[in-house]
Design an enzyme around this catalytic site. Structure first.
Site, PDB file in Angstrom:
ATOM      1  N   PHE A 210       0.877  -1.188   0.000  1.00 24.02           N
ATOM      2  CA  PHE A 210       0.000   0.000   0.000  1.00 24.02           C
ATOM      3  C   PHE A 210       0.912   1.236   0.000  1.00 24.02           C
ATOM      4  O   PHE A 210       0.764   2.155   0.803  1.00 24.02           O
ATOM      5  CB  PHE A 210      -0.930   0.050   1.221  1.00 24.02           C
ATOM      6  CG  PHE A 210      -1.759  -1.188   1.448  1.00 24.02           C
ATOM      7  CD1 PHE A 210      -2.958  -1.375   0.764  1.00 24.02           C
ATOM      8  CD2 PHE A 210      -1.360  -2.148   2.363  1.00 24.02           C
ATOM      9  CE1 PHE A 210      -3.737  -2.506   0.992  1.00 24.02           C
ATOM     10  CE2 PHE A 210      -2.139  -3.276   2.599  1.00 24.02           C
ATOM     11  CZ  PHE A 210      -3.323  -3.456   1.910  1.00 24.02           C
ATOM     12  N   ASP A 232       1.474  -1.404  -4.900  1.00 26.01           N
ATOM     13  CA  ASP A 232       0.266  -0.583  -4.825  1.00 26.01           C
ATOM     14  C   ASP A 232      -0.644  -0.945  -5.995  1.00 26.01           C
ATOM     15  O   ASP A 232      -0.184  -1.460  -7.018  1.00 26.01           O
ATOM     16  CB  ASP A 232       0.613   0.911  -4.872  1.00 26.01           C
ATOM     17  CG  ASP A 232      -0.490   1.783  -4.276  1.00 26.01           C
ATOM     18  OD1 ASP A 232      -0.450   2.040  -3.060  1.00 26.01           O
ATOM     19  OD2 ASP A 232      -1.412   2.172  -5.018  1.00 26.01           O
ATOM     20  N   ALA A 261      -3.165  -5.672  -3.072  1.00 28.43           N
ATOM     21  CA  ALA A 261      -2.203  -5.917  -1.992  1.00 28.43           C
ATOM     22  C   ALA A 261      -2.324  -7.322  -1.420  1.00 28.43           C
ATOM     23  O   ALA A 261      -1.312  -8.010  -1.218  1.00 28.43           O
ATOM     24  CB  ALA A 261      -2.397  -4.870  -0.899  1.00 28.43           C
ATOM     25  N   ASP A 281       0.754  -0.202   5.032  1.00 25.69           N
ATOM     26  CA  ASP A 281       0.073   1.043   5.406  1.00 25.69           C
ATOM     27  C   ASP A 281      -1.211   1.180   4.575  1.00 25.69           C
ATOM     28  O   ASP A 281      -1.291   2.004   3.670  1.00 25.69           O
ATOM     29  CB  ASP A 281       1.019   2.227   5.157  1.00 25.69           C
ATOM     30  CG  ASP A 281       0.397   3.558   5.550  1.00 25.69           C
ATOM     31  OD1 ASP A 281      -0.572   3.561   6.326  1.00 25.69           O
ATOM     32  OD2 ASP A 281       0.896   4.601   5.067  1.00 25.69           O
ATOM     33  N   CYS A 321      -5.171   3.891   9.637  1.00 27.54           N
ATOM     34  CA  CYS A 321      -5.655   5.279   9.671  1.00 27.54           C
ATOM     35  C   CYS A 321      -7.159   5.301   9.923  1.00 27.54           C
ATOM     36  O   CYS A 321      -7.846   6.262   9.571  1.00 27.54           O
ATOM     37  CB  CYS A 321      -5.294   6.015   8.387  1.00 27.54           C
ATOM     38  SG  CYS A 321      -5.963   5.265   6.884  1.00 27.54           S
TER      39      CYS A 321
END
Length: 376
Positions: A210, A232, A261, A281, A321
């Site tokens: 990622f 990615d 991914a 990530d 996140c």
């Protein structure tokens, strides 16, 4: 100090619903005592956002300039170059407003109706306070649709750059696409986590999954990694990563692999690939509470597929996140995945967003980023 008022907390609801989105209104408690000035979006679950506890404040260009000066002072104290998040919404006293700075260009995400209504004043105040010559509006945020706002990007001042903007962080060069990239073009929030991962990567081979425009991979190369493979799903993002590596003089140590991914992690496992450092990530798998269970399963799967790719005694960095997945839940999901891969882990560091993404202590959602560094 909580900055939001939910729709079911407002009475009389009928009168509130009659207000135009973006209206600045006086909020009173049940005894009719002033609480402060709020920006109102009647159709949103977050029906009002606290702007100022001073009910005599005038919410306009001067008010905005004061908030911007306060935000700028903090960033200029911390960073040597004008590349950072300038305004981090509620934590900087401007609810729903994100502003990222790229030298003489700022990208604004006005994700609340009050800010959209005051956009001309915000544009002028931003130019006056920072001296930037270009201001772009990015309307791609999910939050704008929840506020009933459009998704039309615009140039608010000056012009849009005709090429990606080079940004130097932690010795690496990143190419930020301010008009066609994800969010505002670059993720500044991972800067301190890039720095720590780069220290782990010295003399090691690195896998960055990622990767976007090469976030962890390019920092690792700047830190002395022997090689870095960036994975990615976006070909344009990987092309920008390649250009960053070329500008750093590290193109010979950098490789890319475009694809899903999860499929790529699976394929690398089948190939018996091993790396000294593996970093994952991903985007927010749990962007809201209803998505939390599925999101935690996805984080567990990332850990389970990536852990076998880490060489004995190597390092695994896992990030989230998702503000709906708190640190404890995310850590648990990662440890379950690592355990199911048959590995044992030491937790070395728990990282968060950099200081240009300050945390509003009363609003857990402002502390969304987590980065766990393990030794396996």
């Amino acid at each position: 100090g909580f900055p939001w008022i939910y729709a079911n907390e407002l009475v009389p609801a009928r009168r509130t619903k009659a207000l135009a989105p973006g209206t600045v209104a006086l909020l009173e408690d049940t005894e009719r005592k002033p609480v402060g000035l709020v920006g109102v979006t009647p159709a949103s679950k977050i029906a009002a956002r606290m702007l100022d506890r001073d009910d005599q404040a005038e919410i306009g260009r001067d008010w905005l300039a004061t908030r911007l000066r306060r935000a700028l002072e903090l960033r200029e104290r911390i960073y040597d170059a004008p590349f950072y998040r300038l305004v981090h919404a509620e934590a900087d006293g401007m609810p729903g407003v994100i502003i990222d700075r790229f030298g003489d260009t700022c990208v604004v995400q006005p994700n609340a109706a009050w800010a959209e209504l005051l956009l001309p004043d915000l544009t002028q105040a931003l130019a006056d306070v920072t001296g930037v010559t270009n201001i772009l509006k990015n309307a791609g945020s999910r939050g704008r649709s929840l506020e009933g706002l459009d998704d039309a990007d615009a140039v608010l001042l000056g012009s849009a750059p005709d090429a990606p903007v080079p940004v130097e962080m932690n010795g690496a060069t990143y190419m930020a696409d301010l008009t066609g990239g994800q969010k505002t073009g670059l993720f500044y929030d991972q800067r301190p986590n890039h720095e720590f991962a780069a220290r782990l990567a010295r003399g090691q081979s690195v896998l960055d999954v990622f990767s976007h425009v090469g976030g962890f991979a390019l920092a690792a190369l700047a830190g002395g990694a022997t090689s870095a493979l960036a994975v990615d799903g976006s070909a344009p993002a990987l092309a920008l990563a390649e250009e960053g590596a070329r500008r750093m003089g590290a193109a010979d140590r950098f490789a890319i692999r475009q694809g899903d991914a999860f499929s790529t992690l699976d394929a690398l496992g089948q190939e018996n690939a091993r790396f000294g450092v593996v970093i994952c990530d991903p985007p927010a798998f749990a962007p809201s509470k209803p998505a939390l269970d599925a999101g935690l399963r996805a984080y567990e799967k990332v850990a389970r597929l990536s852990a076998p790719l880490v060489a004995e005694g190597g390092y695994l960095v896992l990030c989230s996140c998702s503000h709906a997945a708190d640190l404890s839940s995310f850590t648990g999901a990662c440890l379950r995945g690592i355990g199911r891969a048959g590995r044992r882990a030491q937790l070395l560091r728990t990282g968060f967003a950099g200081p240009d993404h300050p945390l509003m202590p009363q609003l857990a959602e402002s502390g969304y980023l987590k980065a766990l560094a393990f030794r396996l």
